[in-house]
Structures are given as C-alpha cells and as structure tokens.
Design an enzyme around this catalytic site. Structure first.
Site, PDB file in Angstrom:
ATOM      1  CB  ILE A  72       1.931  -5.692  -3.468  1.00 56.25           C
ATOM      2  CG1 ILE A  72       1.050  -4.777  -4.335  1.00 56.25           C
ATOM      3  CG2 ILE A  72       3.390  -5.374  -3.742  1.00 56.25           C
ATOM      4  CD1 ILE A  72       1.199  -3.292  -4.012  1.00 56.25           C
ATOM      5  CG  PHE A  90      -1.681  -1.320   1.377  1.00 56.90           C
ATOM      6  CD1 PHE A  90      -2.557  -1.790   0.406  1.00 56.90           C
ATOM      7  CD2 PHE A  90      -1.453  -2.105   2.491  1.00 56.90           C
ATOM      8  CE1 PHE A  90      -3.186  -3.018   0.554  1.00 56.90           C
ATOM      9  CE2 PHE A  90      -2.079  -3.337   2.640  1.00 56.90           C
ATOM     10  CZ  PHE A  90      -2.942  -3.790   1.678  1.00 56.90           C
ATOM     11  CB  ILE A  98     -11.358  -4.728 -16.412  1.00 57.01           C
ATOM     12  CG1 ILE A  98     -11.979  -3.358 -16.089  1.00 57.01           C
ATOM     13  CG2 ILE A  98     -11.147  -5.543 -15.142  1.00 57.01           C
ATOM     14  CD1 ILE A  98     -11.107  -2.410 -15.275  1.00 57.01           C
ATOM     15  CG  ASN A 141      -8.387 -11.622 -13.729  1.00 54.95           C
ATOM     16  OD1 ASN A 141      -9.555 -11.652 -13.321  1.00 54.95           O
ATOM     17  ND2 ASN A 141      -7.573 -12.654 -13.625  1.00 54.95           N
ATOM     18  CE  LYS A 153     -12.860 -15.464  -9.835  1.00 54.32           C
ATOM     19  NZ  LYS A 153     -12.747 -16.936  -9.728  1.00 54.32           N
ATOM     20  CB  THR A 154      -7.161  -9.997  -9.987  1.00 56.27           C
ATOM     21  OG1 THR A 154      -7.033  -9.614 -11.364  1.00 56.27           O
ATOM     22  CG2 THR A 154      -6.886 -11.475  -9.856  1.00 56.27           C
ATOM     23  CD  GLU A 164      -2.369   4.179  -5.832  1.00 58.02           C
ATOM     24  OE1 GLU A 164      -1.443   3.845  -5.091  1.00 58.02           O
ATOM     25  OE2 GLU A 164      -2.311   5.205  -6.547  1.00 58.02           O
ATOM     26  CD  GLN A 190      -5.470  -4.531  -6.336  1.00 58.46           C
ATOM     27  OE1 GLN A 190      -4.917  -3.455  -6.237  1.00 58.46           O
ATOM     28  NE2 GLN A 190      -5.258  -5.516  -5.504  1.00 58.46           N
TER      29      GLN A 190
END
Lengths: 316, 211, 735
Positions: C471, C245, C619, C621, C623-624, C695, C628
């Site tokens: 991360i 982060f 986008i 993916n 799902k990921t 973010e 986020q």
C-alpha cells in the site's frame, strides 16, 4: 452532469447574444469552478459556450494610466505581469495566495470574479441551501459555519465569496467592463458587481442574463505599500479564514478590503479614515454591524489582529 | 455569466441545440427532431496530440480531459484522485503549462499538445525527474506520483520563466529555486502518504542539474 | 514453520541485501505511470461498463420510495441496482453497517443505488435522475451529548475494555502532585489519494474483482459472505493500492456494488467511489474524549495513572482503543484504564493508521508534559524517571526490547533540546513565536501468520508469490530483498507478485504488522526452497551457503539455477507464531521532536523542524522504512494542526466531505524531516528480527506539536486540531 451542447464563441457580443438566447446556457472559460459544480449537479447548463477563443487575454495600458486586463487573462499570467508586480503588488500577491499553480494556469480573471461560494452546504445537494435552491433554507445557520461569513450576510445565507483576487481588485478600485446581448457595453465599479444576499442569495451579481465580462481595468497606480495577507489553517492551497488587501500610504492613509468574511470583497470606504489610528480602530469601523455565528466569531478578532499586523508591516 | 437563478432549466429541452455550431458534426438530425432519452450524449469531434501522437476523438461533450486520457486513450498514468481540482493527481502538461486535467473538457483542447507521465519517460528510460523520484523515494503508494512529477517538471519551468510565487520575497526580481519555493509551488499536489520531504529533495536535485 | 523460540543466527543476519537502503523494485512502474491500479485494468476483460453510486441523503431513517424510472430510461443505462434488486445479501463480519443500504438507512451517504451505463458520464447523469423519498428517523450524532449514555463494550481477547492494578483512586487521592485533565480528538478521515475502486467480472458462478484492498483474504471472505456464494468462487486481485491507512482494510461498497452491477448488467462493471461520497460512505477514525489523571511523588515518580476514553460508533460497532498505550508506556503501581462506547449514527468508525495509540498518545503525551511542568522536571527526564522494562500491569512480563530512553537521548542531542527554555513564550524569530516539543512514540508490534511460495526456475529466477499487499509500504521491495538474501541472488533475479487471492494467504497490510510478518512468511518458504535445492544438488541443507547465485557446501560450488535444470523447484510454507508475544510484550518505541513557529498576530502555526528517533527491531530497508516514518509524521502533523471531520449534529453527517474542506497537509506545511533508526534486532519478533514501523511514526506526533505550541506561546490546547481560533484569545498583544 447533464448532457449539454457546446459551441465556441466567435466574438464577445456573439457570445452574449447566444447566452441570452439559449435556455440553460453558460459560458465556460477556465472551467475550474464551473466543471467542479457541474459534476455535482449544482450547475446544470444544457448549453455551454466556450469563450476561450475570444482573444480577451491581453493586458494593456489603459488610456487613463492604468491597466486594462482582458477577461481571459489567466491568473498566472496576471500575477506574473511585470507591470502588475511593480505597480499593483497587492493584486499579484492576492493571485499567488489563491488556489494552486495548476488552477492559476487555467483560471481566468473574469471567472475568478464570478466563482461561487465554497460553503459546504452549497456543495452538498442533499442539504437545503437558499443559494442553490431558493426557499429551501440555509443549513449553514446553526450548522458548520467556521469558514463562513460574519458581515454582509443575511438570514437566508451566510456564504462568503472565496476569491483572493477580487479582494485586491476591490481595494484597488477596479472597474468591470461587460458586453450585453445587444452588443452594448458598459462599465461598473467592482463594488457594484456582487450583490448582497438579502432574501435572494441565488442572485449573486448585477450582470444581466447573457452579459459577459470582457475586461477589468485598474486605475492609475496607487503607490504606497501594498500587502496581501491571507490567513488560513494550512500553509497553502486553502481558502482564507480572513484576508486583508491593503494599500497604505506614508501618511498612514490607505485603502483596505477584507476577504473570507463576507459575500463579497469587504470594503467600507468610510472606515478607511480610521486607518492611521491602527488596526483596532479600523477593524471596528470595517466590521461594524457584523453578525458572526458562534463558530466563526473568532474571525472578528482575527480580522482585527491581521489588519493590525498588516498596518505594522506597512509602517515598517 | 448568466445567473442560473434567472434561467429556467428544462430537462426535456436539453437537446435543443440553439447554439450548435460546426463543432458538433457528430450530432445527427435525429437528435434534434425526436425527444431523445434523457442524457443522450452530445458528441463532438476533437483532435489533439498526446505525447507527440495525434488523436482524433468523437467524444461526449461532458468528458473531461482526464477521462479522455484514462478511459478513451487508456493512458492511465494520469490519476483521478478527487475529480474536483482538490488534489493534483490528474496534473498534465498542456501546451507547456501544468493543469488539472479533471477540471477541463476534452473538447476544449482542439489542436493542443498534451504531455502526460507516459510522455516524460518509460520504466526503462526514465525522465530525470522520474529517476530522481526513485532515488529519493519521493513516493509510497504511487498514486499521486505521476501528478507530482508532471507538476514538478512544469513547475521548474515556471521558475525559469520568472513566474513569482506566494513565498517569493521580492516581486520585482525573479525567484531562485529553493526548498521554500518548491514547497509552495507544489502545494497543489497532495501526497497523503506524506513523501513531501523526499519529493522536495528529488526536485532540488533535478533543478540543480538543470543549472 | 512455527516460530516459538527466539530467533538465532540465520541467513538474514548477513544483511547483504536485507537492511540495505535499496530503491523500490516497483519504483520505475510507479514513476512512469505504468503501475496499474484497480480502475485501470482495461486489458483484463473486455466490454467494461461504468457504475456510479448514489448515497443516502439522510443519516438515519428509511427510504420510503425510490423512483428509478427516469434513471432506467436514461441514455446508455444498462442496469440500476438497489437493495430491492440485489435481493437478500449477507454482511461481512468485519463490516458494521451494510454496504448497500435501503430501505433502512444506517448513515449518511450509505450507498442505496448503483447505476450502470455504457459510459461514466451516462452513469453519473442517470444517477442524478433517481428520485428518493425518505422518512427521516431520529439519530444520535453528538459524542459529547451521548457521553453519559455510553456503556462498557464487551472485552476482546487482545484488548480488555477496562484494566485495573493496585488502588488507583486511593493512590491518586494521596499523591502530592496530581493532574486531572480532559482531552479531545476529532473524527478523522484516511483521505488516501486513490478512491476505493473495483472492477468486477462474472464468468458463470465465478467472480473476479480487481480492487484496492489491504487485506486480500478478508476481502474474499467478506465478499463471499455478503453475496452468499462460496469463497472458492471469488478471486480478488489487488496488485497496487493507492494508499489505505486502514480505510481499505475491509470490503467496501465499491466492491460489492461492482459485483452486483456486473451481475445485473451481465457485463464487467467498474466502480470508483466519487470523492465527495467517500468520507461519509466509508470508515473514519472516531473522535474521542479522554480523561487522564496522573499522581506522582514530589520527585516525579508516578504513583497513580488513570486513562478513560469515550468514543462512539454505530450499533454493534467498537470503541477507539485510545487507552491502549497507557497500559504499557509508563511505570506506576496503581493504575486504571477504561473505555466507554456511545451509540452514534454517524458513519462507521474503524481503524485508521495506529488505531488506539494515535489518538491515545495525542492526549497522554500532553498530560505527561503538563505533569512534568507541575513537578518542575524536564519533560524528557520525567519520562525517563517513569520508564519500565516490564509490562506495568503484569510485572512478570518483560518487554522483548525497550529503548525508549535512548530514543529520547539520541533525539535530544540531535535536535538541540538543551537549548529549549523550560519557561514558555521566550523565543521569537521575527513575527514567529518559536517553541520546541517532544513526545514518546509507542505502538505495539503485532505478529500475524503469513504464507508464501517461492519458485526457482532454470534461469535462476526466483519468483515469490503471496497475497500480501503493497500500500506504499514497500512490500514488493522488502519481500524481494528477503528472497534475495535467503537464496543468495541479486534483486534483479527476484520477481515478486502480490495481491492475488490465488496466492498463499499472507498477513496483509494493517496494524504495522505487514512488513515483519509477510517477510517472515517468505523467509519460511525460502527455507523450504533451500531444502529442496540442497536435496536436488545432493548436499546437506544445513551446511549449504547460498551466495552470489551459487550454492556452496564444503568445497563444492554449484550455480543455484542448476538445481532447477530439470524443472522448477518450489518452496511453500506458512510462518505461524507461538506465544513469544504473550510471554514478552513486543512494542516499538520512538521519540518525536518538533519545532513550531506561531504567528504572533494571527496564531497560525507552522512546523519548522521535525525529527523522529525510532527503535523498531531490524530495519529491513532503511530507505522505505524512513519513508513510512516521514509519511506518518506528516499525517501526525495534519492531526495536530488541521484535520477534523466537522459533525453536523442536527443532520448527522460529516460536512466537510471533500479534499478542499477536509484539509490534509500540503507540501508547504511540511519541512525537511529527519529520521534516526536505532541499530538493533529483536529476536523475539520473528526470524526477520524486525518489527513494524509504519504506524509508530504517527504515534506521539500530535502531542509533540501541541507541546511545542505550548513552549512557543504558553497556551495549552487540549482540543485537537490546534487551529488558530483556539489560540487567538490568549495570544499576547501582537505589537
């Protein structure tokens, strides 16, 4: 954490004797508070007496009609006990409002009573703290005190007792049973267990050196509506800003103790006469003499409103 | 417990083992007779099983169950997030119950049966809870994940066993699995990546399959 | 490859793998506990010793004496390192304060010693035996008190300190409807679950560190600089990172001390920052005081908008760029922004998830709601009325894409915005006062050059290597998807290896640039590999189609693996950017919707529903990417309701420096969260046509919560976090 020797106690009396006879000895049960503090060099026992094998982990009917809870009964087991859920709901609720599932699985009844304050200055060995290092001063006074005590505190210490369970037990008029190093036993009302900080905030309980809590006894069920209301910033896994343990009867009379505001579970029996007149009157009597800091003065209003909500809920 | 204020602590005396007992066979006579360097470890023997395998350790009395797993047995799936019982990353299942392995000493677990994330399933043969986490993306950085999974497996057993929670509406009846119950009961496992919504979905699915 | 014209049709557009909601490729490792983090590398070097860090007990001053005798004599101790033992050290250019303090102390819990011992227990015990005497200096710790002494920090290329267009004060003075309010945001901590941790091993002059770092090349550079050794002698490995982060963007004390400890002990040494030390030892998001002025016509057109922000940092530090979004988000002919920086002797302020926009929008998007109320206009309609398709400070510069209005429309529909009462404090559900709120999400899209190499072997396995980090963002997965798409193979044929400084230098993970930038670098390397494959197979690479494990050209079909039959083929490239991010403003947009309940008696706020609608390019993916966004929404909920580093302005430190007292959201705080991505591609951003999203998700959440609390209670709080004590006195009678 300093090195320590370790033994497993074989009986409560032997444990008490060993603790009194060994310099720097500490009992360990759940360990959830002691080890936390040992890692920070706040507790520094040189000898640790493991009492987990003492078979003090049962809940049985007390002769006078109450419940006798072994000192080593885990918080989860106590909260889940059917008799506690049925007859002492406020206690079950208080336990379930505390800590996390994992911690409740380890934490014990006696250990919960004896847990130490969560004052952040107590937890930071670089800061003066009269409780941790007598005479060094209180950093919390004039410092970050939002979580800390508003009543029963002193100029030497404004720490709170962090337990939820003890607040319910105080409202329930529990008694504590102990064994002393000479194998004698005694009982005391829970109200007499915790000391006011005065000028000696490092002395937290009235237990003698080596004295071991063996059980907590609840009196006969008090009936009524039993509520434990815990107010906190996040929804779970947080210490109380204010909590209210209440047993309210149909006629509006009852027993009330507050948590999160004082060095011990806060109950003023005389104030309970005000309960039928509502939260405002009862809170005024309960909190008479409060000395909040600028940062935690909100707890006065919060306690009053929370108590009011609890009384309304009990009436409903 | 003895009050710390009433017992004088003597750093030089910490090896004087007045209460030493049979649990300390590794502590030699030498340690008693001569002033040892400050902090000389006191070793004690302990044996317990981890994921079905028996381990006997002669271990520093100070070693937590967490460090015994990670540093001695090299079972690093169990994570150290805070070491103070404030995050839940170290959750393991001991004798059927989930606990924070950081707040318990290894030597306190003689004959215990410990299950860690490695004991639930492997990357090639995932436990249903592990598989559900992958499917629902119940994690991001992965560091709280083993703790969440161990906690979740034991948590569903706690519901089955009739243990109530803070959000259980009626204390006199057993709670059913619900999102609110899962959220409250899992609150001792912090996920700073914020995968909570997905974790609850994963656990709800597993609970449903268990019936 | 240079990316200097908008992307046209390319193999990524097929979206057979990219753009699909695939499970994480590293998922099975993470859920089975077999992903190895920095402190868990037992098998990489033998004989590892343990380090334990001692932090300064004062905020400012000097170590007047330090007695190591007892510590050195303690059982198991191999070495004790202090500034004196370490000798002359440099400082990485991205560090403000020294990582090893003494004799000067710059902030509380600045590391002043490392004890190395055979075991963790011995190192920790010995560290407590170090006796330190301090000469305490005077410091400045209170932002409010230091505000008037704040000065204008130097301009940076990407972000001038002050901007001004038209005549702000004149227009504000003349505007019929105005708002002039001050908002504050507190210091916040990253509080990632994995503490900063490193294992260091020397082999002669060569140093290898296994660590937890978002930016591998920055870490290598700054570690070499600090130790005064050539960069080529440093290898940094960071395959799994337990959250960052922004807190792990930079070299931190664990890395340096592990390296120094290993040198002193002549053994590999591992160090993890103990949790109670982390908050004051490392960086944090600085507190801000923000003044916002908005002037508008009676029908709601903004004529003047001004945003000033004050923050503090150590000497030579930088400001929190909280005015950033106000330069771009809404129209208005007359505008100004300004930032002022006070010297504070608190720990180092630095980047935390969406630096600038996250705290900036916490203020701006309350101000927009307040202004809408003054105007008697629906808050979403007010935002739409002041939408701009060009950079309002430089009107000739269009946005590459801007669909903020659509985010609001889709979200309003989905969330049931029409059921919101414009008058606050109208809705009740049992003990809960219920309200809903919305806010714009905005975060600039940064592009960073990024390199990779991609290798094809005779078995048809494609291996991607780049020093990119994962991360928790899903880098492993989206990079695998990119390579699979480009080379026409399944994900099972792709191996991705990340986080090693021996691999090509990537964009790294920060500023939400990592996903788009690192996959664009992999795209470029794949183009090179495609050319090599085509050449090997004797076909024209522009005509070749890579699909189903085959290469097709005209009527020829060849297995991809055939190209590597006589030896592996490698494609290596770096993707660099032209000036499309100068000619066009590239930003990501979204709309947050939140429903809260506020307890009528205690004023406890609990979130009941959350929705984010995001417009962020392709986008990669869903799902990921969704993870986020929900994660960022969760962190935003924490910022709104509970997160605050409590400053002791007498002693100069963050008092609540552990995870019990610095509260972050737990399971019970977060309801089911919904995320909608608008279907789009942005050809200005990269060949991937993707933008950042990790973010964006936090930007605006705080004010959506604040606006919902206002809608529920009629109480406006402009001082985060919105805890019950700030509501209590103004709450209605509970009964």
């Amino acid at each position: 954490m300093r090195a320590f020797t370790y033994e497993r106690a074989t009986s409560p009396a032997a444990a008490a004797k060993a603790a009194a006879g060994t310099r720097g000895a500490k009992f360990i049960a759940g360990g959830t508070n002691l080890l936390d503090l040992m890692k920070l060099q706040i507790e520094t026992p040189s000898h640790v007496i493991d009492v987990n094998g003492l078979k003090l982990d049962t809940i049985e009917a007390a002769p006078e009609g109450g419940l006798r809870i072994g000192a080593l009964v885990r918080n989860t087991a106590l909260a889940a006990d059917e008799r506690v859920r049925r007859d002492y709901g406020v206690l079950s609720r208080a336990l379930l409002a505390g800590a996390s599932g994992q911690l409740r699985n380890r934490a014990t009844t006696a250990g919960n009573l004896l847990q130490r304050t969560r004052c952040p200055y107590f937890y930071d060995t670089a800061q003066p703290c009269n409780k941790r290092e007598p005479g060094s001063g209180c950093s919390a006074l004039g410092g970050f005190s939002r979580q800390l005590g508003i009543i029963g505190t002193s100029d030497a210490c404004i720490a709170t007792h962090p337990s939820d369970m003890a607040v319910a037990m105080r409202a329930l008029d529990a008694t504590i049973e102990t064994v002393k190093p000479d194998a004698s036993t005694r009982t005391m009302p829970i109200a007499e267990l915790h000391r006011a900080p005065g000028s000696t905030p490092h002395l937290e309980t009235t237990l003698a050196p080596g004295e071991l809590i063996t059980a907590v006894t609840l009196p006969r069920p008090a009936g009524g509506t039993q509520i434990y209301r815990k107010v906190r910033d996040r929804a779970s896994y947080a210490f109380a800003l204010v909590s209210v343990a209440a047993i309210i009867q149909r006629d509006g009379s009852g027993q009330v103790a507050l948590g999160g505001i004082a060095p011990k579970p806060w109950r003023v029996e005389a104030a309970e006469a005000e309960l039928p007149r509502g939260g405002k009157a009862a809170a005024a009597a309960l909190l008479n003499g409060a000395r909040p800091t600028r940062e935690n003065a909100f707890k006065l209003m919060l306690a009053e409103r929370t108590l009011g909500a609890v009384l309304s809920e009990a009436r409903a | 417990m003895p009050d710390p204020g009433e017992i004088e602590l003597n750093r030089r005396a910490l090896m004087v083992a007045a209460g030493a007992c049979a649990a300390l066979p590794a502590m030699g006579a030498n340690a008693r007779s001569q002033p040892a360097p400050v902090g000389t470890p006191v070793l004690a023997d302990v044996s317990f099983s981890v994921n079905g395998q028996q381990h006997a350790l002669a271990i520093d009395t100070r070693t937590t169950l967490l460090d015994a797993l990670r540093e001695h047995l090299h079972l690093t799936g169990t994570k150290k997030g805070c070491d103070h019982g404030q995050c839940g990353a170290c959750t393991v299942i001991v004798d059927g119950q989930r606990i924070n392995s950081c707040l318990t000493l290894a030597i306190m677990h003689q004959s215990a049966s410990v299950t860690t994330i490695e004991g639930l399933g492997t990357a090639d043969n995932l436990h249903p809870m592990q598989a559900a986490f992958v499917k629902h993306d119940g994690f991001q950085c992965g560091y709280c994940t083993p703790g969440q999974i161990c906690s979740g497996v034991a948590m569903l057993d706690e519901i089955k066993a009739g243990i109530p929670s803070h959000v259980t509406a009626d204390l006199t009846t057993a709670a059913a699995v619900s999102e609110a119950e899962i959220r409250e009961r899992m609150s001792g496992n912090i996920c700073r990546c914020g995968a909570y919504s997905n974790i609850v979905e994963a656990m709800t699915e597993v609970a449903g399959r268990q019936g | 490859m240079k990316f200097d014209t908008p992307a046209t049709q390319n193999p990524i557009d097929r979206q057979t793998v990219v753009g699909q909601p695939r499970d994480r490729v590293d998922g099975p490792l993470k859920v089975s506990g077999t992903a190895r983090y920095a402190y868990e590398q037992h098998d990489v070097v033998p004989n590892q010793a343990y380090g334990y860090v001692l932090g300064a007990a004062i905020a400012k001053g000097r170590v007047s004496s330090i007695d190591l005798k007892s510590a050195k004599a303690a059982a198991g101790v191999l070495a004790v390192v202090t500034a004196k033992e370490a000798g002359k050290l440099g400082k990485g250019k991205r560090n403000t304060a020294k990582l090893l303090g003494g004799p000067e102390i710059d902030h509380y819990h600045q590391a002043i010693a490392l004890v190395v011992a055979e075991t963790f227990e011995q190192a920790r015990a010995a560290a407590s035996l170090i006796r330190v005497d301090y000469a305490t200096g005077r410091g400045s710790f209170d932002l409010e008190a230091a505000k008037d002494r704040a000065t204008k920090p130097p301009d940076e290329d990407s972000s001038p300190t002050d901007t001004s267009v038209g005549d702000f004060s004149g227009a504000f003075a003349k505007a019929p409807v105005t708002l002039d309010q001050t908002y504050t945001t507190p210091d916040q901590s990253h509080a990632m679950m994995e503490p900063h941790a490193s294992l260091a091993a020397w082999e002669g002059e060569k140093l290898t560190v296994w660590t937890s770092n978002q930016m591998v090349d920055w870490g290598v550079t700054d570690l070499a600089q600090t130790l005064g050794i050539p960069k080529s002698n440093v290898r940094l490995v960071s395959p799994f990172i337990g959250g960052g982060f922004g807190g792990k963007l930079f070299l931190r004390a664990d890395v340096l001390l592990a390296a120094l400890g290993a040198r002193a002990a002549k053994r590999p040494v591992k160090v993890a920052l103990q949790r109670p030390l982390m908050i004051n030892n490392t960086t944090h998001r600085p507190a801000t005081i923000q003044r916002i002025r908005v002037g508008a016509t009676k029908d709601g057109k903004i004529t003047a908008i001004g945003h000033e922000s004050w923050s503090g940092d150590l000497p030579d530090g930088g400001p929190e760029v909280a005015v950033q979004q106000t330069r771009l988000l809404y129209a208005g002919a007359n505008r100004m922004t300004a930032m002022r920086l006070a010297v504070l002797d608190l720990p180092e302020g630095n980047a935390m998830r969406a630096p600038g926009e996250a705290p900036g929008l916490m203020a701006l998007e309350i101000a927009m709601d307040e202004m809408a109320e003054k105007l008697g206009i629906d808050p979403i309609a007010f935002r739409a009325l002041n939408d701009t398709q060009v950079d309002p400070e430089k009107p000739k510069r269009p946005f590459s894409m801007r669909r903020l209005d659509e985010c609001f429309k889709v979200g309003a529909d989905r969330f049931g915005w029409s059921r919101r009462s414009a008058r606050p404090a109208q809705s009740r559900d049992g003990r809960w006062l219920v309200g809903i709120g919305a806010a714009a999400a905005f975060r600039n899209n940064l592009v960073m050059k990024s390199a990779a190499w991609v290798r094809l072997d005779a078995n048809g396995i494609v291996t991607v290597e780049t020093d990119m980090t994962d991360i928790g963002t899903g880098s492993y997965t989206i990079i695998a998807q990119t390579a699979a798409e480009m080379l026409g193979v399944g994900l099972d044929k792709v191996v991705v290896r990340l986080g090693d400084s021996t691999f090509p230098v990537s964009a790294g993970s920060g500023g939400q640039w990592g996903g788009n930038s690192s996959t664009a670098g992999v795209y470029a390397a794949c183009i090179k590999l495609r050319e090599a494959v085509a050449q090997k197979l004797g076909i024209n690479s522009t005509e070749a189609e890579f699909a189903d494990g085959e290469v097709r050209a005209g009527n020829r079909n060849m297995p991809l693996a055939q190209a590597a039959a006589s030896g592996p083929l490698v494609g290596e490239d770096i993707l660099e950017y032209g000036n499309l991010d100068k000619t066009h403003q590239q930003s990501t947009f979204g709309a947050h919707f939140v429903e809260v309940g506020v307890d009528v008696a205690t004023a406890e706020t609990r979130i009941r529903r959350m929705l984010a609608v995001c417009s962020a390019g392709r986008i990669l993916n869903p799902k990921t990417a969704r993870s986020q966004v929900i994660g960022a929404m969760t962190m935003g909920a924490g910022a709104a309701l509970m997160e605050e580093l409590a400053v002791d302005s007498r002693r100069g430190f963050f008092v609540n420096h552990d995870l019990a007292s610095y509260e972050v959201p737990v399971h019970a705080d977060i309801p089911h969260q919904e995320v909608i991505f608008l279907d789009e591609t942005d050809p200005m951003s990269s060949p991937m046509k993707a933008k950042g999203v990790g973010e964006l998700g936090i930007c605006g959440v705080g004010s959506a919560v604040a606006n919902a609390i206002y809608n529920a209670t009629g109480i406006r709080v402009r001082d985060y976090p919105i805890t019950l004590d700030k509501l209590l006195e103004r709450m209605p009678d509970a009964a």
